[in-house]
Enzyme design. Structure first.
Site, PDB file in Angstrom:
ATOM      1  N   LYS A   1       0.841  -1.209   0.000  1.00  0.00           N
ATOM      2  CA  LYS A   1       0.000   0.000   0.000  1.00  0.00           C
ATOM      3  C   LYS A   1       0.868   1.247   0.000  1.00  0.00           C
ATOM      4  O   LYS A   1       0.581   2.228  -0.688  1.00  0.00           O
ATOM      5  CB  LYS A   1      -0.932  -0.013   1.221  1.00  0.00           C
ATOM      6  CG  LYS A   1      -2.038  -1.044   1.105  1.00  0.00           C
ATOM      7  CD  LYS A   1      -2.784  -1.293   2.408  1.00  0.00           C
ATOM      8  CE  LYS A   1      -3.750  -2.470   2.222  1.00  0.00           C
ATOM      9  NZ  LYS A   1      -4.462  -2.856   3.426  1.00  0.00           N
TER      10      LYS A   1
ATOM     11  N   GLN B   1      -4.812  -1.771   9.517  1.00  0.00           N
ATOM     12  CA  GLN B   1      -4.571  -3.061   8.867  1.00  0.00           C
ATOM     13  C   GLN B   1      -5.171  -4.184   9.730  1.00  0.00           C
ATOM     14  O   GLN B   1      -4.866  -4.303  10.913  1.00  0.00           O
ATOM     15  CB  GLN B   1      -3.058  -3.273   8.673  1.00  0.00           C
ATOM     16  CG  GLN B   1      -2.707  -4.516   7.907  1.00  0.00           C
ATOM     17  CD  GLN B   1      -3.225  -4.503   6.464  1.00  0.00           C
ATOM     18  OE1 GLN B   1      -3.165  -3.488   5.782  1.00  0.00           O
ATOM     19  NE2 GLN B   1      -3.745  -5.629   6.002  1.00  0.00           N
TER      20      GLN B   1
ATOM     21  N   ASP C   1     -11.085   2.774   3.796  1.00  0.00           N
ATOM     22  CA  ASP C   1     -11.397   1.357   3.585  1.00  0.00           C
ATOM     23  C   ASP C   1     -12.909   1.149   3.460  1.00  0.00           C
ATOM     24  O   ASP C   1     -13.358   0.080   3.066  1.00  0.00           O
ATOM     25  CB  ASP C   1     -10.884   0.524   4.779  1.00  0.00           C
ATOM     26  CG  ASP C   1      -9.661  -0.313   4.430  1.00  0.00           C
ATOM     27  OD1 ASP C   1      -9.390  -0.481   3.222  1.00  0.00           O
ATOM     28  OD2 ASP C   1      -8.986  -0.785   5.362  1.00  0.00           O
TER      29      ASP C   1
END
Ligand code: NDP
Length: 284
Positions: free
Chosen positions: A53, A97, A120
Site C-alpha cells: 500500500k 490493517q 477502507d
C-alpha cells in the site's frame, strides 16, 4: 473457447495513472493527499500488505504515513493513536490493517475512524451510506470487483449475480454493490443448500470463500463472468484463487486471474478513496 482475461494489472495501472494526475492537480492547489496506515503487531502477511500500500502511494505521489504499534498495545493505545490521526489536518485517509491482535475489539477500533477519513469504507457510517445508496467511501475489494465487471462492457442490470461468501469486507458489500448496479443478487454461504446449482445459474459469479479450487468448472454457466476474490495457497504453496481457473476459463466468457486480478484492483481502489478523501477535506 477460452475466456477473456480481465487483467487487474492493466486496470490497476490505468487507475494509478489517473490518480497520479489527480494528485499532481491537488498538489498544485497546496494539498498533498496523505494516507496513514496503522499496523498493530508483527503479522508477516500484514506487513507485506502494508508495504504494498505504501509503495502504491509513493508511485502516485501520495504521502503515506506508517504508524506501528507493538502486538501488546492496548485497545486504548490504538484508540489514542487514531484520535491523533483523526485530528491531524494533514492526514486525509486512515486505514487500520486487519486482523488486529485478539485482545483488541476490531469493530470498536474501526468505529473510531472518522467517516470522512475511512478510506477502507469499513465504518458503520460508510457501510450504512453504501446500503442506502448515498455517496460514501466504498470498500476497496468489492469496488474493485465492480470496476472489473464494468471493464468487460457487459451490462450488469438484470443479470443474475451469485456471490459466494458473506463477510463484512467482501461478500456482503459485493452483494450490495451488485444490487446497486441493478443485478439480481443471490448470496451463498456455508449453510447454503444447492450451491453448485445456484452457481450454474449465475451470469456473474463472485467467489469470496477462501478455499483453493472451490469453484469447479461444472459450477460455471457457459458465457458467465467469473470474479475470483480468493487468495489462497495450493498444496504446492502457489498463490491461487477460489476458482479452478483452467476449468472455469473453458466455460466463462470473462474471468479474473489470481494473482494479477482482484488483489491489484483492491490496492488501486484504496488510492482512489485516498485522493477522494483529500479532495473532499480540502474542498478542492
Ligand atoms: P471470510 O473467511 O471472512 O468469509 C468466507 C465466506 O465464505 C464466509 O461467508 C463463509 O460462510 C463462506 N464459506 C466458507 N466455506 C463455504 C462453503 N463450503 N460453501 C459456501 N460458502 C462458504 O473471508 P473473506 O471474505 O475475508 O475473504 C474471502 C477470500 O478472499 C479469502 O481467500 C481472502 O484471502 C480473499 N480476500 C482477497 C482480497 C483481495 O484483495 N483480492 C481482499 C480480501 C479478502 P459463513 O459466513 O457461513 O461462514
Amino acid at each position: 473457447m477460452a475466456a477473456q482475461i480481465i487483467s487487474g494489472k492493466t486496470l490497476a495501472a490505468q487507475v494509478k495513472e489517473r490518480m497520479t494526475g489527480e494528485t499532481e492537480a491537488l498538489k498544485r492547489q497546496g494539498v498533498t493527499p496523505c494516507l496513514a496506515v496503522v499496523l498493530v503487531g508483527d503479522d508477516p502477511a500484514s506487513a507485506v500488505y502494508v508495504r504494498g500500500k505504501q509503495k502504491d502511494c509513493e508511485e502516485c505521489g501520495i504521502r503515506s504515513l506508517l504508524v506501528r504499534l507493538p502486538a501488546e498495545a492496548t485497545q486504548q493505545q490504538v484508540l489514542e493513536r487514531l484520535a491523533a490521526l483523526a485530528a491531524d489536518g494533514a492526514v486525509h485517509g486512515i486505514l487500520v490493517q486487519l486482523p488486529l491482535p485478539r485482545h483488541i475489539d476490531e469493530q470498536a477500533v474501526i468505529a473510531a475512524i472518522p467517516p470522512e477519513k475511512d478510506v477502507d469504507g469499513f465504518t458503520p457510517v460508510n457501510v450504512g451510506r453504501m446500503v442506502i445508496g448515498e455517496e460514501c467511501f466504498l470498500p476497496c475489494t468489492p469496488a474493485g470487483c465492480i470496476e472489473m465487471l464494468k471493464s468487460t462492457g457487459q451490462p450488469l442490470a438484470g443479470k443474475h449475480a451469485v456471490v459466494i461468501g458473506r463477510s463484512n469486507i467482501v461478500g456482503k458489500p459485493a452483494a450490495i454493490l451488485l444490487l446497486r448496479e441493478n443485478a439480481t443478487v443471490t448470496v451463498c454461504h456455508s449453510r447454503t443448500q444447492g450451491l453448485a446449482q445456484l452457481c450454474r445459474s449465475a451470469d456473474i459469479l463472485v467467489a469470496a470463500v477462501g478455499r483453493a479450487g472451490f469453484v469447479t468448472g461444472d459450477m460455471v454457466k457457459p458465457g458467465a463472468t467469473v470474479i475470483d476474490v480468493g487468495i489462497n495457497r495450493n498444496a504446492e504453496g502457489k498463490l491461487c484463487g477460489d476458482v479452478n481457473f483452467a476449468a472455469a476459463s473453458e466455460k466463462a466468457a470473462f474471468i479474473t486471474p489470481v494473482p494479477g486480478g482482484v488483489g491489484l484492483m483492491t490496492r488501486a481502489m484504496l488510492l482512489v478513496n485516498t485522493v477522494q478523501a483529500a479532495r473532499m477535506q480540502a474542498k478542492a
